[in-house]
Design a protein around this motif. Structure first.
Motif, PDB file in Angstrom:
ATOM      1  N   LEU A 129       0.865  -1.199   0.115  1.00  0.00           N
ATOM      2  CA  LEU A 129       0.115   0.017   0.096  1.00  0.00           C
ATOM      3  C   LEU A 129       0.803   1.355   0.001  1.00  0.00           C
ATOM      4  N   VAL A 130       0.337   2.285  -0.834  1.00  0.00           N
ATOM      5  CA  VAL A 130       1.175   3.505  -0.849  1.00  0.00           C
ATOM      6  C   VAL A 130       0.367   4.735  -0.650  1.00  0.00           C
ATOM      7  N   ALA A 131       0.460   5.453   0.288  1.00  0.00           N
ATOM      8  CA  ALA A 131      -0.071   6.730   0.572  1.00  0.00           C
ATOM      9  C   ALA A 131       0.774   8.088   0.050  1.00  0.00           C
ATOM     10  N   VAL A 132      -0.100   8.840  -0.738  1.00  0.00           N
ATOM     11  CA  VAL A 132       0.572   9.950  -1.546  1.00  0.00           C
ATOM     12  C   VAL A 132       0.153  11.195  -1.058  1.00  0.00           C
ATOM     13  N   ALA A 133       0.693  12.177  -0.370  1.00  0.00           N
ATOM     14  CA  ALA A 133       0.127  13.551  -0.131  1.00  0.00           C
ATOM     15  C   ALA A 133       0.580  14.492  -1.090  1.00  0.00           C
ATOM     16  N   ARG A 134      -0.330  15.331  -1.702  1.00  0.00           N
ATOM     17  CA  ARG A 134       0.186  16.419  -2.532  1.00  0.00           C
ATOM     18  C   ARG A 134       0.097  17.599  -1.918  1.00  0.00           C
ATOM     19  N   MET A 135       0.884  18.337  -1.909  1.00  0.00           N
ATOM     20  CA  MET A 135       1.079  19.725  -1.120  1.00  0.00           C
ATOM     21  C   MET A 135       0.653  20.895  -2.143  1.00  0.00           C
ATOM     22  N   ASN A 136       0.298  22.032  -1.240  1.00  0.00           N
ATOM     23  CA  ASN A 136      -0.192  23.320  -2.501  1.00  0.00           C
ATOM     24  C   ASN A 136       0.937  23.809  -3.351  1.00  0.00           C
ATOM     25  N   ASP A 137       2.127  23.566  -2.997  1.00  0.00           N
ATOM     26  CA  ASP A 137       3.362  24.122  -3.829  1.00  0.00           C
ATOM     27  C   ASP A 137       3.359  22.880  -5.008  1.00  0.00           C
ATOM     28  N   GLY A 138       2.628  21.800  -5.082  1.00  0.00           N
ATOM     29  CA  GLY A 138       2.792  20.998  -6.078  1.00  0.00           C
ATOM     30  C   GLY A 138       3.604  19.715  -5.752  1.00  0.00           C
ATOM     31  N   SER A 139       4.446  19.926  -4.780  1.00  0.00           N
ATOM     32  CA  SER A 139       5.380  18.569  -4.187  1.00  0.00           C
ATOM     33  C   SER A 139       4.509  17.605  -3.775  1.00  0.00           C
ATOM     34  N   CYS A 140       5.036  16.207  -3.782  1.00  0.00           N
ATOM     35  CA  CYS A 140       4.337  14.887  -3.253  1.00  0.00           C
ATOM     36  C   CYS A 140       4.957  14.396  -2.435  1.00  0.00           C
ATOM     37  N   PHE A 141       4.818  13.667  -1.404  1.00  0.00           N
ATOM     38  CA  PHE A 141       5.298  13.119  -0.257  1.00  0.00           C
ATOM     39  C   PHE A 141       4.842  11.589  -0.266  1.00  0.00           C
ATOM     40  N   MET A 142       5.351  10.488  -0.037  1.00  0.00           N
ATOM     41  CA  MET A 142       4.802   9.086   0.073  1.00  0.00           C
ATOM     42  C   MET A 142       5.323   8.288   1.222  1.00  0.00           C
ATOM     43  N   HIS A 143       4.572   7.430   1.574  1.00  0.00           N
ATOM     44  CA  HIS A 143       4.890   6.315   2.441  1.00  0.00           C
ATOM     45  C   HIS A 143       4.266   5.105   2.002  1.00  0.00           C
ATOM     46  N   THR A 144       5.213   4.017   2.084  1.00  0.00           N
ATOM     47  CA  THR A 144       4.853   2.625   1.421  1.00  0.00           C
ATOM     48  C   THR A 144       4.943   1.705   2.596  1.00  0.00           C
ATOM     49  N   VAL A 145       3.701   0.689   2.554  1.00  0.00           N
ATOM     50  CA  VAL A 145       3.745  -0.384   3.638  1.00  0.00           C
ATOM     51  C   VAL A 145       3.440  -1.611   2.907  1.00  0.00           C
ATOM     52  N   ASP A 146       4.194  -2.708   3.341  1.00  0.00           N
ATOM     53  CA  ASP A 146       3.638  -4.068   3.155  1.00  0.00           C
ATOM     54  C   ASP A 146       3.012  -4.893   3.889  1.00  0.00           C
ATOM     55  N   VAL A 147       1.914  -5.285   3.507  1.00  0.00           N
ATOM     56  CA  VAL A 147       0.789  -5.891   4.169  1.00  0.00           C
ATOM     57  C   VAL A 147       0.684  -7.246   4.071  1.00  0.00           C
ATOM     58  N   ILE A 148       0.687  -8.181   4.941  1.00  0.00           N
ATOM     59  CA  ILE A 148       0.029  -9.629   4.646  1.00  0.00           C
ATOM     60  C   ILE A 148      -1.161  -9.815   5.128  1.00  0.00           C
ATOM     61  N   VAL A 149      -2.164 -10.398   4.193  1.00  0.00           N
ATOM     62  CA  VAL A 149      -3.415 -10.643   4.391  1.00  0.00           C
ATOM     63  C   VAL A 149      -3.750 -12.010   4.644  1.00  0.00           C
ATOM     64  N   THR A 150      -4.229 -12.723   5.434  1.00  0.00           N
ATOM     65  CA  THR A 150      -4.433 -13.957   5.772  1.00  0.00           C
ATOM     66  C   THR A 150      -5.599 -14.378   4.997  1.00  0.00           C
ATOM     67  N   LEU A 151      -6.851 -13.683   5.201  1.00  0.00           N
ATOM     68  CA  LEU A 151      -8.169 -13.846   4.369  1.00  0.00           C
ATOM     69  C   LEU A 151      -8.340 -12.994   3.398  1.00  0.00           C
ATOM     70  N   ALA A 152      -8.596 -13.117   2.129  1.00  0.00           N
ATOM     71  CA  ALA A 152      -8.610 -12.343   1.228  1.00  0.00           C
ATOM     72  C   ALA A 152      -9.959 -11.971   1.096  1.00  0.00           C
ATOM     73  N   ALA A 153      -9.974 -10.584   0.429  1.00  0.00           N
ATOM     74  CA  ALA A 153     -11.230  -9.905   0.121  1.00  0.00           C
ATOM     75  C   ALA A 153     -11.150  -9.565  -1.238  1.00  0.00           C
ATOM     76  N   CYS A 154     -12.163  -8.741  -2.015  1.00  0.00           N
ATOM     77  CA  CYS A 154     -12.169  -8.275  -3.175  1.00  0.00           C
ATOM     78  C   CYS A 154     -11.942  -9.129  -4.397  1.00  0.00           C
ATOM     79  N   VAL A 155     -12.456 -10.541  -4.457  1.00  0.00           N
ATOM     80  CA  VAL A 155     -12.147 -11.467  -5.256  1.00  0.00           C
ATOM     81  C   VAL A 155     -12.974 -11.255  -6.589  1.00  0.00           C
ATOM     82  N   GLU A 156     -14.156 -10.585  -6.390  1.00  0.00           N
ATOM     83  CA  GLU A 156     -14.987 -10.231  -7.814  1.00  0.00           C
ATOM     84  C   GLU A 156     -14.185  -9.212  -8.596  1.00  0.00           C
ATOM     85  N   SER A 157     -14.534  -9.107  -9.941  1.00  0.00           N
ATOM     86  CA  SER A 157     -13.986  -8.130 -10.826  1.00  0.00           C
ATOM     87  C   SER A 157     -14.884  -6.835 -10.839  1.00  0.00           C
TER      88      SER A 157
END
Length: 157
Positions: A129-157
């Motif tokens: 997962l990646v969170a991105v913040a856009r600032m009023n001056d146009g710059s962008c900052f991000m933070h990335t996290v790896d997540v382990i899911v044991t019971l999945a969701a969202c299997v329908e298209s």
């Protein structure tokens, strides 16, 4: 003469129905496995509008091990004074393997008071997962996290 897809009464045969179900499940599994990091990077670039992405200022808070992907609480905080001169205009959360790459986009302004959002999302499988913040001056900052899911969701298209 035997028909494999439709019975004499006009309905589906068990064999045809089972074959269709296997095909649908196979296509869903293939689509999830076919997700690429390039698609995630393209979605993030589109949000950033060509601005270089820097790390820092953003904190994506999510449990690293998620037991149930159906309801996953997340929060994003951005270090910003939220003044007219320096504030966050948007916060976006992206994922690597869900059918839709952009999970959520929040629009903020200096009157928001603080740059913090929280919600619950669904996760198809273990992913980044990646969170991105856009600032009023146009710059962008991000933070990335790896997540382990044991019971999945969202299997329908």
């Amino acid at each position: 003469m035997r028909r494999d897809t439709v019975s004499d009464r006009g309905g589906w045969t068990r064999r045809a129905l089972l074959g269709a179900a296997v095909g649908v499940v196979g296509s869903i599994a293939w689509r999830s496995a076919a997700a690429s990091p390039e698609e995630l990077a393209a979605a993030i670039r589109a949000f950033a509008g060509g601005a270089p992405l820097r790390t820092g200022r953003v904190l994506l808070d999510i449990a690293p091990l998620v037991e149930n992907g159906n309801v996953v609480p997340i929060s994003v905080k951005v270090d910003s004074p939220m003044t007219e001169a320096d504030h966050v205009t948007a916060i976006a959360v992206f994922n690597e393997r869900n059918p839709q790459r952009d999970v959520a986009v929040f629009h903020l302004g200096p009157r928001a008071g603080r740059a913090a959002v929280a919600t619950r999302i669904r996760l198809a499988t273990s992913q980044q997962l990646v969170a991105v913040a856009r600032m009023n001056d146009g710059s962008c900052f991000m933070h990335t996290v790896d997540v382990i899911v044991t019971l999945a969701a969202c299997v329908e298209s």
